[in-house]
Design an enzyme around this catalytic site. Structure first.
Site, short mmCIF file in Angstrom:
data_model
loop_
_atom_site.label_atom_id
_atom_site.label_comp_id
_atom_site.label_asym_id
_atom_site.label_seq_id
_atom_site.Cartn_x
_atom_site.Cartn_y
_atom_site.Cartn_z
N LYS A 1 -0.71 26.23 4.78
CA LYS A 1 -0.77 25.20 3.73
C LYS A 1 -0.54 25.89 2.39
CE LYS A 1 -3.44 23.37 0.81
NZ LYS A 1 -2.38 23.09 -0.16
N SER B 1 -9.14 29.97 -5.80
CA SER B 1 -10.22 30.05 -6.80
C SER B 1 -11.58 30.19 -6.11
CB SER B 1 -10.22 28.78 -7.64
OG SER B 1 -10.51 27.66 -6.84
N GLU C 1 -9.95 35.62 -0.38
CA GLU C 1 -9.56 36.47 -1.51
C GLU C 1 -9.62 35.60 -2.75
OE1 GLU C 1 -9.46 39.51 -1.42
OE2 GLU C 1 -9.28 39.84 0.74
N CYS D 1 -4.92 37.66 -9.78
CA CYS D 1 -6.37 37.76 -9.53
C CYS D 1 -6.89 39.11 -9.97
CB CYS D 1 -6.67 37.51 -8.06
SG CYS D 1 -5.67 38.48 -6.94
N GLN E 1 -3.65 24.55 -16.52
CA GLN E 1 -3.97 25.95 -16.81
C GLN E 1 -3.75 26.25 -18.30
OE1 GLN E 1 -5.21 28.41 -14.48
NE2 GLN E 1 -5.64 29.32 -16.47
N GLU F 1 -13.34 33.76 -14.90
CA GLU F 1 -11.91 34.00 -14.77
C GLU F 1 -11.14 32.93 -15.55
OE1 GLU F 1 -10.04 33.31 -10.90
OE2 GLU F 1 -8.98 35.21 -11.16
O1 TXE Z 1 -6.80 26.70 -6.96
P1 TXE Z 1 -7.52 26.30 -5.63
P2 TXE Z 1 -5.80 25.83 -7.86
C1 TXE Z 1 -7.89 29.77 -10.11
C2 TXE Z 1 -7.28 29.65 -11.48
C3 TXE Z 1 -6.71 28.28 -11.47
C4 TXE Z 1 -7.73 27.54 -10.65
C5 TXE Z 1 -7.23 26.30 -9.98
O2 TXE Z 1 -8.29 29.75 -12.43
O3 TXE Z 1 -6.61 27.74 -12.74
O4 TXE Z 1 -8.12 28.46 -9.67
O5 TXE Z 1 -6.04 26.55 -9.25
C6 TXE Z 1 -6.15 24.65 -1.52
N1 TXE Z 1 -10.03 22.92 1.34
N2 TXE Z 1 -7.05 30.45 -9.16
O6 TXE Z 1 -6.24 24.41 -7.94
O7 TXE Z 1 -8.10 24.94 -5.75
C7 TXE Z 1 -5.11 24.30 -2.58
O8 TXE Z 1 -4.37 23.17 -2.18
C8 TXE Z 1 -9.02 23.74 1.66
C9 TXE Z 1 -7.24 31.85 -9.05
O9 TXE Z 1 -4.44 26.04 -7.42
O10 TXE Z 1 -8.42 27.39 -5.25
C10 TXE Z 1 -4.31 25.59 -2.62
O11 TXE Z 1 -3.42 25.64 -1.52
N3 TXE Z 1 -8.08 24.10 0.79
C11 TXE Z 1 -6.71 32.40 -7.78
C12 TXE Z 1 -5.41 26.65 -2.44
O12 TXE Z 1 -6.50 25.98 -1.82
C13 TXE Z 1 -8.14 23.63 -0.47
C14 TXE Z 1 -5.38 31.88 -7.38
C15 TXE Z 1 -5.88 27.26 -3.77
O13 TXE Z 1 -6.30 26.20 -4.60
C16 TXE Z 1 -9.17 22.77 -0.87
C17 TXE Z 1 -5.30 30.43 -7.54
C18 TXE Z 1 -10.15 22.40 0.10
N4 TXE Z 1 -11.16 21.58 -0.19
C19 TXE Z 1 -6.11 29.80 -8.44
N5 TXE Z 1 -8.97 22.44 -2.17
C20 TXE Z 1 -6.69 33.92 -7.81
N6 TXE Z 1 -7.69 34.51 -8.41
O14 TXE Z 1 -5.80 34.58 -7.31
C21 TXE Z 1 -7.86 23.10 -2.57
N7 TXE Z 1 -7.35 23.80 -1.54
#
Ligand code: TXE
Length: 501
Positions: free
Chosen positions: A184, A236, A257, A291, A338, A390
């Site tokens: 996904k 996140s 991660e 990250c 963001q 973060e």
């Molecule tokens: O992250 P999410 P998002 C942080 C960064 C960013 C914030 C939001 O601050 O602004 O997170 O980003 C899936 N069950 N990082 O919304 O929600 C979602 O569809 C299962 C830091 O993109 O964590 C996506 O595929 N999956 C980080 C993935 O999870 C779910 C990198 C990540 O989404 C879900 C990304 C659920 N209930 C964002 N809800 C880093 N540090 O590397 C969402 N997803």
């Protein structure tokens, strides 16, 4: 076997579907994939799957597992190597699509594609190197083998900031050890993963071994986690905690991660040019959306003012613009949300008394994109929200410290533990930092960001959970141990006088 739908996706308006059991299909709901460099540039419409689609994809993956899980490792190795070859062949076009959908500069996007190629080549070799043991038994007539078996169906959930590298390292690792996959990708950057799906199919991967379900995490996350055997998540912290709870309830193997608040420490004896390069790379490259970004810059008092002045001049000179145009040092922020988050953090830090040295505001450019002037603060302390949470954007704060001990204490004073760097010529100081900082990765005289694909990657505390990714850690996560006791001598129980246990 599917066609090459995703391969043609650099033309606007092409639909990206769901890949289930080797067939691409549409879904009633779609999401437009817009470029953050220019929101009028629509890369394509991408399907949003639902829980029923997830069930079908899991069923396809479980069916395919019966043969793939016991397949000849040379066959798997050949498919992964060919996938790398195909991604290499497509690198120019894929790099452009990646730059368009994520917003990182073309040079950064091409670098990420090349990393995906290297990952497929690396895991091609790993197919032939699963760890195992042969032990003499303490019972006469027996021997003991410790073998690795696939975990089963792996759910890979990936974020938007590395749209090809993260799907590649989860998928290639899982496939190498005989698992099947339901991926996904982030709904924000779905195109690159769809192209990887096409590359796997072209390389000869059997139907159902790899499935792709686009969609919103809130809609499909639970079904995916409950139906898989193992879950590999990057994203996140808050979402990671939801995934962890769901996986724990269903007793699934899980690795997370997550984010970081990674420090880079600059001691007074450091090569200042190199230290500034490292701090800029860590805090601002890829728009600070890594990250491992070094968002806390911890500087010894003796050089603090000179460091801050020189670094601010460099940051203020960074050119921000369209990801596909030459001459820029930084692309746009990936999402409007963001961008708003970056601006809110800047305002709050100013409210807390931090001194904004440069940047921190939205920028107007020729196209309608999410452009932001990279922000550098001085006069911050480690208790400020800026230094605790973060941001995930090009926003960094300098923290002044008296000496190495204070620098280590500040570096360690965080709920995260992903990466930590120190710039110094003092070997003893570097080794003390390496030993004492509670971090998954430590860098001496380099940027907190950047990693090798053949070494374990990941963090501690709020930055990660479970077994690390990549390198030989991948075999730990993507396999289960089976210990076999083999009575090869058909010896009666208790033969040889050993203790029965
Ligand atoms: O992250 P999410 P998002 C942080 C960064 C960013 C914030 C939001 O601050 O602004 O997170 O980003 C899936 N069950 N990082 O919304 O929600 C979602 O569809 C299962 C830091 O993109 O964590 C996506 O595929 N999956 C980080 C993935 O999870 C779910 C990198 C990540 O989404 C879900 C990304 C659920 N209930 C964002 N809800 C880093 N540090 O590397 C969402 N997803």
């Amino acid at each position: 076997m599917m066609g090459t739908q995703a391969m043609e996706m650099d033309h606007t308006g092409v639909k990206g579907g769901l890949l289930i059991g080797g067939t691409w299909r549409d879904a009633p709901r779609c999401i437009a994939n817009r470029s953050p460099s220019d929101i009028d540039d629509v890369i394509g419409e991408f399907a949003l799957g639902d829980a029923a689609d997830v069930e079908e994809a899991l069923h396809a993956a479980r069916t395919a597992l019966k043969t793939w899980g016991r397949s000849n490792p040379q066959w798997r190795a050949d498919i992964l190597r060919r996938t790398g070859d195909i991604l290499l062949r497509e690198a120019g076009r894929l790099g452009r699509i990646l730059a368009r959908e994520e917003g990182k500069l073309l040079v950064e996007a091409r670098g990420e594609v090349m990393r995906a190629v290297q990952i497929f080549y690396y895991f091609s070799g790993e197919c032939l190197r699963p760890p195992g043991q042969f032990l003499p038994s303490v019972r006469d007539g027996f021997n003991v083998t410790v073998a690795r078996e696939p975990v089963g169906v792996v759910a890979a959930i990936t974020p938007w900031n590395f749209p090809i590298a993260i799907p590649a390292w989860k998928t290639a690792g899982a496939l190498a050890f005989g698992n099947t996959v339901v991926l996904k990708p982030s709904e924000i950057t779905p195109a690159s993963a769809a192209i990887m799906a096409d590359a796997l199919a072209e390389a000869g991967l059997p139907d159902g071994v790899f499935n792709l379900i686009g969609g919103l995490g809130a809609d499909i996350g639970t079904a995916l986690i409950r139906g898989a055997d193992a879950v590999s998540f990057t994203g996140s912290g808050p979402t990671g905690r939801i995934v962890l709870m769901e996986a724990a309830r269903a007793m699934k193997k899980v690795q997370l991660e997550l984010g970081g608040k990674s420090p880079i420490v600059v001691l007074a004896d450091a090569d200042l040019d190199l230290a500034i390069d490292n701090a800029i790379d860590g805090a601002f490259r890829q728009t600070g959306q890594r990250c491992t970004a070094s968002s806390r810059i911890v500087v010894e008092a003796a050089i603090h003012d000179e460091f801050a002045e020189r670094m601010a001049a460099r940051v203020a000179a960074l050119k921000v613009g369209h990801a596909l145009e030459d001459g820029h040092d930084m692309g746009p922020v990936t999402t409007e949300a963001q961008l708003a988050k970056n601006i809110a953090f800047v305002g709050e830090a100013q409210g807390e008394g931090a001194e904004l040295l440069c940047g921190g505001h939205a920028l107007e450019r020729r196209t309608r994109g999410h452009f932001f002037a990279p922000a550098l603060f001085a006069g911050t302390d480690n208790a400020m929200r800026l230094n605790r949470e973060e941001v995930f954007g090009p926003v960094a704060g300098i923290i002044k410290v008296g000496d190495l001990d204070e620098a280590i204490a500040v570096a360690a004073d965080t709920e995260y533990g992903l990466s930590a760097a120190i710039c110094t010529r003092n070997l003893t100081a570097a080794e003390k930092f390496r030993r004492e900082v509670p971090s998954g990765m430590v860098v001496i005289n380099g940027s907190t960001s950047g990693s090798d694909y053949h070494a374990p990657f990941g963090g501690r505390r709020g930055s990660g959970y479970g077994i690390r990714e990549q390198g030989n850690a991948a075999a730990e996560f993507f396999t289960e141990i089976k210990t076999t006791y083999f009575n090869h001598a058909l010896a009666p129980l208790g033969a040889g006088g050993g203790v029965k246990f």
